[in-house]
Design a protein around this motif. Structure first.
Motif, mmCIF file in Angstrom:
data_model
loop_
_atom_site.group_PDB
_atom_site.id
_atom_site.type_symbol
_atom_site.label_atom_id
_atom_site.label_comp_id
_atom_site.label_asym_id
_atom_site.label_seq_id
_atom_site.Cartn_x
_atom_site.Cartn_y
_atom_site.Cartn_z
ATOM 1 N N HIS A 109 0.851 -1.391 -0.118
ATOM 2 C CA HIS A 109 -0.036 -0.081 -0.188
ATOM 3 C C HIS A 109 1.255 1.419 -0.251
ATOM 4 C CE1 HIS A 109 0.922 -0.357 4.044
ATOM 5 N NE2 HIS A 109 -0.507 0.308 4.429
ATOM 6 N N THR A 110 1.402 1.201 1.052
ATOM 7 C CA THR A 110 2.258 2.783 1.078
ATOM 8 C C THR A 110 3.926 3.019 1.461
ATOM 9 O OG1 THR A 110 1.685 2.872 3.689
ATOM 10 C CG2 THR A 110 -0.072 3.750 2.075
ATOM 11 N N SER A 111 5.301 1.105 0.877
ATOM 12 C CA SER A 111 5.938 1.595 1.335
ATOM 13 C C SER A 111 6.019 2.804 0.328
ATOM 14 C CB SER A 111 6.824 -0.152 1.031
ATOM 15 O OG SER A 111 6.346 0.414 -0.629
ATOM 16 N N TRP A 113 5.221 5.833 0.210
ATOM 17 C CA TRP A 113 5.606 6.754 0.255
ATOM 18 C C TRP A 113 6.224 6.815 2.416
ATOM 19 C CZ3 TRP A 113 3.176 10.692 -1.508
ATOM 20 C CH2 TRP A 113 2.619 11.117 -2.543
ATOM 21 N N ARG A 124 7.482 -0.514 -4.822
ATOM 22 C CA ARG A 124 6.205 -0.578 -3.885
ATOM 23 C C ARG A 124 5.562 -1.204 -5.690
ATOM 24 N NH1 ARG A 124 0.665 1.286 -6.305
ATOM 25 N NH2 ARG A 124 -0.436 0.821 -4.357
ATOM 26 N N SER A 143 -4.844 -0.550 -2.624
ATOM 27 C CA SER A 143 -4.219 1.386 -3.781
ATOM 28 C C SER A 143 -4.871 2.183 -3.330
ATOM 29 C CB SER A 143 -5.262 0.629 -5.515
ATOM 30 O OG SER A 143 -4.529 1.329 -6.439
ATOM 31 N N HIS A 146 -2.755 3.697 -0.851
ATOM 32 C CA HIS A 146 -1.565 4.069 -1.423
ATOM 33 C C HIS A 146 -2.016 5.661 -2.311
ATOM 34 C CE1 HIS A 146 1.808 4.563 -4.115
ATOM 35 N NE2 HIS A 146 1.099 4.976 -5.526
ATOM 36 N N ARG A 308 -3.368 8.227 -9.255
ATOM 37 C CA ARG A 308 -2.421 7.247 -8.390
ATOM 38 C C ARG A 308 -3.453 5.577 -8.533
ATOM 39 N NH1 ARG A 308 0.393 11.566 -6.505
ATOM 40 N NH2 ARG A 308 2.902 10.711 -6.220
ATOM 41 N N ASP A 312 -2.077 1.696 -10.482
ATOM 42 C CA ASP A 312 -2.533 0.860 -10.206
ATOM 43 C C ASP A 312 -3.343 -0.341 -11.151
ATOM 44 O OD1 ASP A 312 -0.915 1.702 -8.112
ATOM 45 O OD2 ASP A 312 -2.238 1.644 -6.856
#
Length: 555
Positions: A109-111, A113, A124, A143, A146, A308, A312
């Motif tokens: 998801h947010t690695s 960031w 990611r 998604s 993220h 974004r 995805d």
């Protein structure tokens, strides 16, 4: 006396022969040679070890079994409890929570960031694709979480409290008081009956209550992942007696001290695919929401989030193509017909090779886009992604359903059954083309970027120029494409050519990426099959003399 291995006629009803072994307990990353090479080439070699770990996890028998269970036992809505009080919860099969928990634990998801180093977006994206390759439904909240970070950064009054939860790698499915919950997932509720993609046609209203707080009333026709911890919604807001316009608001499921926000789940959608993930119709009635961005500037507030999630959609389609290729090649290598393995029969080899080329081009497109969204992206990268994202979203997602069908056919009757994963994949692929703007909406976004954003068009031209001279076929295609752009600019109805232009740009982008990152055999065959004079309309129509067997062996 019967010897070992001898068959006794009538001793059993039948023997199972000429079937490939189960495709399980494999490292999906290691087996995907093109992905391994692309991760290295596009700046994330440091992620190899974790990607191998993810590849082994999603390729395991247990994870594959969970993917089946999560789609067999669909979510169930509980609008009320047994006494008639509002509950508004969705119950998922435990397998879904195991899958979603694993994806979050590995940063799908947010690695990018949380650790914005060079290559973070590529790593990611590769992680996201590996998980979505085996179970795509859970990728929806992954998604959206993220993508939501981009919008919530513009609202520090929300971000200060919520951002640490979004960046967390813990997963907690329960609706706990915000003070107790250390992680969060984000959903969206944009679509209304009145408007669909025309979000300005919605009728949801938000009335200013003071500070950054609004009280919202309205109905949302599609709410994605309704058990998320918070949602981005659009509403026409009012402050005093003044109309502010369409505004983006953040709606938490729970208010301080565990009080439930008004978030009425009316029903779950009965969807063609994406069945493990719930999509709901919801009512907002005096619901509390918090401003994101500026009042009346709702579309600009969510545009980066939309970009974004469109990224995805490309990644999700590419993940589905990889699953289709992997399953089709596995079957063809393990089954014989008419005296030879299927994979060695030229007609089948051509189909498999063509499917593999499409998969690799989609994967490279997704990873290149992900690279453009990284924290270190230059102004030129930002300009390029504004055009390359809708171009790629339009084309790659359109190619997904037919690709899945052709791969399904490689398995024959087995492919048409729910016992094998490609029937599920065939039903899944269309959602990527519909979500976040269906074909015409995306093609018109491409047209808008071309006519209103000269920097994006210039950046796209620069991107294609990196492989100028490497392929006469591609050079001629690019020349024709820019001639089309010139004539379209002077046309009275440029919208009628929006799809043609989107397709031409997408194929040029993919061909250029293949020249840069795929072996020359694969790149040249892809270009000839997609842009050459003797190209076919169906998968499996490769140029005469193409070395299909070598292409298949690499995949």
């Amino acid at each position: 006396m019967i010897g070992r291995g001898q068959r006794v006629i009538g001793a059993a009803t039948h023997y199972v022969e000429n079937q490939p072994p189960w495709r399980r307990d494999v490292d999906e990353f290691a087996l995907n040679t093109p992905l391994v090479g692309a991760v290295e080439a596009l700046g994330a070699p440091w992620a190899r070890d974790e990607l191998h770990e993810v590849g082994a996890l999603v390729g395991s028998d247990g994870f594959q079994r969970d993917a089946v269970l999560a789609n067999t036992h669909a979510p169930v809505a509980w609008p009320h409890d047994r006494w008639g009080f509002r509950l508004d919860e969705v119950e998922y099969d435990p397998s879904y929570h195991r899958i979603l928990g694993a994806a979050v634990a590995h940063g799908a998801h947010t690695s990018a960031w949380a650790d914005p180093r060079p290559g973070a977006g590529v790593a990611r994206a590769a992680t996201f694709m590996l998980f979505a390759q085996v179970e795509p439904g859970h990728a929806c909240p992954v998604s959206m979480t993220h993508a939501a970070v981009a919008s919530l950064q513009e609202a520090p009054w929300v971000a200060d409290e919520w951002m640490p939860r979004l960046l967390s790698r813990e997963y907690e499915p329960r609706l706990l008081p915000n003070e107790e919950k250390r992680s969060a997932l984000i959903g969206m509720a944009m679509t209304e009956k009145q408007g669909g993609s025309d979000v300005r046609a919605g009728t949801t209203v938000g009335v200013h209550m003071g500070g950054h707080t609004y009280q919202i009333t309205g109905h949302k026709w599609f709410c994605s992942a309704p058990m998320s911890d918070g949602f981005l919604v659009l509403a026409h807001t009012r402050r005093g007696g003044d109309e502010e316009g369409l505004t983006c608001l953040f709606v938490p499921r729970l208010l301080p001290r565990g009080m439930r926000n008004v978030f009425r789940i009316q029903k779950l959608k009965d969807k063609l695919g994406n069945r493990s993930n719930a999509s709901a119709e919801i009512e907002l009635d005096g619901t509390v929401g918090f401003l994101v961005g500026e009042p009346g500037r709702g579309v600009p507030a969510i545009i980066e989030m939309v970009q974004r999630t469109r990224l995805d959609c490309v990644l999700g389609s590419a993940a589905g193509m990889r699953q289709s290729v992997a399953e089709a090649v596995w079957h063809a290598r393990g089954r014989a017909a008419f005296g030879a393995k299927l994979v060695d029969q030229p007609a089948m080899t051509s189909v498999l090779a063509d499917l593999a080329l499409e998969s690799e081009a989609a994967m490279l497109t997704g990873l290149r886009l992900a690279q453009l969204f990284e924290d270190q992206a230059s102004d030129r990268d930002v300009a390029l992604r504004r055009l390359a994202t809708p171009v790629s979203k339009y084309w790659v997602t359109k190619r997904g359903p037919q690709h899945a069908y052709e791969a399904l056919e490689c398995l024959g009757g087995n492919g048409y059954t729910e016992s094998f994963p490609l029937a599920r994949r065939y039903r899944e692929q269309p959602v990527m083309a519909i979500w976040e703007g269906s074909g015409n909406v995306i093609a018109l976004d491409v047209l808008r970027a071309l006519t209103k954003d000269a920097d994006s068009a210039d950046a796209f031209a620069d991107e294609l120029a990196t492989t100028s001279g490497a392929s006469d076929v591609l050079d001629r295609h690019i020349e024709r494409t820019f001639e089309l752009l010139g004539s379209m600019a002077a046309a009275s109805d440029p919208q009628s050519q929006a799809r043609r232009v989107s397709e031409a740009l997408a194929l040029a982008f993919q061909a250029s990426l293949m020249l840069r990152h795929a072996p020359s055999l694969d790149a040249e065959t892809f270009i000839a099959a997609r842009l050459g004079d003797d190209r076919g309309a169906q998968y499996g129509v490769l140029p005469v003399g193409a070395d299909a067997a070598s292409i298949v062996s690499r995949h």
